[in-house]
Design an enzyme around this catalytic site. Structure first.
Site, PDB file in Angstrom:
ATOM      1  N   ARG A  97     118.684  22.913   8.614  1.00  0.00           N
ATOM      2  CA  ARG A  97     117.606  22.456   9.461  1.00  0.00           C
ATOM      3  C   ARG A  97     116.691  21.443   8.791  1.00  0.00           C
ATOM      4  O   ARG A  97     115.960  20.581   9.530  1.00  0.00           O
ATOM      5  CB  ARG A  97     116.720  23.604   9.700  1.00  0.00           C
ATOM      6  CG  ARG A  97     117.251  24.780  10.678  1.00  0.00           C
ATOM      7  CD  ARG A  97     116.489  25.943  10.899  1.00  0.00           C
ATOM      8  NE  ARG A  97     116.649  26.960   9.784  1.00  0.00           N
ATOM      9  CZ  ARG A  97     116.163  28.069   9.771  1.00  0.00           C
ATOM     10  NH1 ARG A  97     115.267  28.297  10.844  1.00  0.00           N
ATOM     11  NH2 ARG A  97     116.069  28.799   8.959  1.00  0.00           N
ATOM     12  N   GLN A  98     116.841  21.089   7.475  1.00  0.00           N
ATOM     13  CA  GLN A  98     116.133  19.935   6.810  1.00  0.00           C
ATOM     14  C   GLN A  98     117.151  18.709   6.796  1.00  0.00           C
ATOM     15  O   GLN A  98     117.495  18.267   5.874  1.00  0.00           O
ATOM     16  CB  GLN A  98     115.650  20.465   5.417  1.00  0.00           C
ATOM     17  CG  GLN A  98     114.687  21.665   5.350  1.00  0.00           C
ATOM     18  CD  GLN A  98     114.453  21.888   4.005  1.00  0.00           C
ATOM     19  OE1 GLN A  98     113.984  21.155   3.134  1.00  0.00           O
ATOM     20  NE2 GLN A  98     114.481  23.243   3.623  1.00  0.00           N
ATOM     21  N   LYS A 112     109.176  23.867  25.828  1.00  0.00           N
ATOM     22  CA  LYS A 112     108.177  24.351  25.044  1.00  0.00           C
ATOM     23  C   LYS A 112     107.254  23.313  24.332  1.00  0.00           C
ATOM     24  O   LYS A 112     107.906  22.314  23.916  1.00  0.00           O
ATOM     25  CB  LYS A 112     108.646  25.413  24.149  1.00  0.00           C
ATOM     26  CG  LYS A 112     109.489  24.851  22.876  1.00  0.00           C
ATOM     27  CD  LYS A 112     109.837  26.165  22.067  1.00  0.00           C
ATOM     28  CE  LYS A 112     110.528  25.582  20.931  1.00  0.00           C
ATOM     29  NZ  LYS A 112     111.877  25.209  21.080  1.00  0.00           N
ATOM     30  N   THR A 145     110.656  31.945  19.490  1.00  0.00           N
ATOM     31  CA  THR A 145     111.079  31.216  20.413  1.00  0.00           C
ATOM     32  C   THR A 145     111.924  31.998  21.439  1.00  0.00           C
ATOM     33  O   THR A 145     111.911  31.829  22.472  1.00  0.00           O
ATOM     34  CB  THR A 145     111.854  30.168  19.697  1.00  0.00           C
ATOM     35  OG1 THR A 145     111.019  29.249  19.065  1.00  0.00           O
ATOM     36  CG2 THR A 145     112.609  29.194  20.769  1.00  0.00           C
TER      37      THR A 145
END
Length: 308
Positions: free
Chosen positions: A93-94, A197, A231
């Protein structure tokens, strides 16, 4: 061909070697008094094609170091070729540099890729990378394997709608719709729902809008990672409030940090289906189902071996 199973992927690795009808190579992981790790590899890998199965899951840094040290040990045993099978690629995710005022983040997904290559891997296989751009961080062959077919038997196909929990997941939702269309000969391409969102800060999310028709639909939320579960639970609640008949979710990597399991168990979500890319130690509940990725990885190994 030789297969080494890392400590982060014991159950998955054992399932793979059983399906391949091979014995895994012996390894021994030890620690010095100060916490340093060492890995000893059996002396049977000389001039062999070696597959190392190790997820970079929690404890992430320990499992990454074990992978790197194992690759180095195999390289020094003069293996012919080393393929790192990383079911879950931690740090994925980085994958972009974040700049804010006078601070700047690292590009950790790229750094981890550099470390794996420097250790001596000749190829990589990963299940469901967080973003395809991560493939470009490697200068060696990368197989980004999809596990969407593993989810197909876990859903009700009647009056179905596929849900992307955010804009970034639309591609994955459409791919799953196409997988189901092919398997069940049904039309789903025009039944994609998107959750819009607004995230105020990391680790929290607020659902703002449901784009698409959810009323009386059996909704399936598709994504690659579920971490804190915020989420996912908010998306399920939003779909229910828009008249969804049922809501389940198919998510590849069940990180499930903190109180995620309790959060999901008390949510509007009917079921969460995850895979075994991460070794799960929680008590199984009626809301969480785990499907195996072993057949996907066995297929890769057989095909890779035939091609090499």
């Amino acid at each position: 061909m030789k297969i080494i199973i890392g400590s982060a992927s014991k159950e998955l690795g054992e399932s793979i070697v059983n399906k391949l009808n091979v014995q895994p190579s012996l390894t021994q992981v030890s620690r010095f008094a100060d916490g340093e790790m060492n890995v000893y590899v059996g002396g049977d890998v000389y001039n062999q094609e070696v597959y190392i199965i190790q997820s970079i899951s929690s404890p992430t840094n320990d499992n990454l170091m074990e992978l790197l040290i194992t690759i180095d040990a195999v390289k020094r045993s003069r293996a012919k070729r080393i393929t790192a099978i990383i079911p879950y690629y931690g740090y994925s995710r980085q994958d972009r540099v974040i700049k804010n005022d006078n601070i700047q983040s690292a590009l950790s997904a790229k750094l981890a890729a550099n470390l794996i290559q420097a250790a001596g891997a000749n190829g990589i296989a990963i299940i469901d990378l967080h973003s395809s751009q991560t493939e470009g961080f490697f200068d060696i062959p990368v197989a980004n394997l999809s596990c969407l077919e593993a989810f197909a038997d876990s859903i009700h196909t009647e009056n179905l709608a596929i849900v992307a929990p955010d804009v970034g997941a639309i591609g994955r939702a459409r791919a799953f719709a196409k997988t189901l269309e092919k398997k069940y000969e049904m039309g789903l391409s025009n039944k994609i729902i998107v959750i819009d969102k607004y995230r105020e800060k990391a680790g929290t999310s607020q659902v703002m809008n449901v784009i698409g028709e959810a009323a009386n639909k059996n909704c399936v939320i598709v994504d690659d990672i579920v971490d804190s579960g915020g989420t996912l639970c908010n998306a399920a609640l939003a779909l229910k409030s828009h008249g969804a008949k049922s809501v389940i979710s198919c998510i590849t990597h069940g990180v499930l940090s903190g109180n995620a399991i309790e959060k999901i168990s008390s949510s509007s979500l009917g079921k969460l289906v995850i895979t075994d890319t991460i070794l799960h130690k929680f008590e199984k509940t009626g809301k969480i189902e785990v499907v195996s990725t072993a057949n996907i990885l066995v297929h890769f190994i057989k095909g890779d071996k035939n091609a090499s």
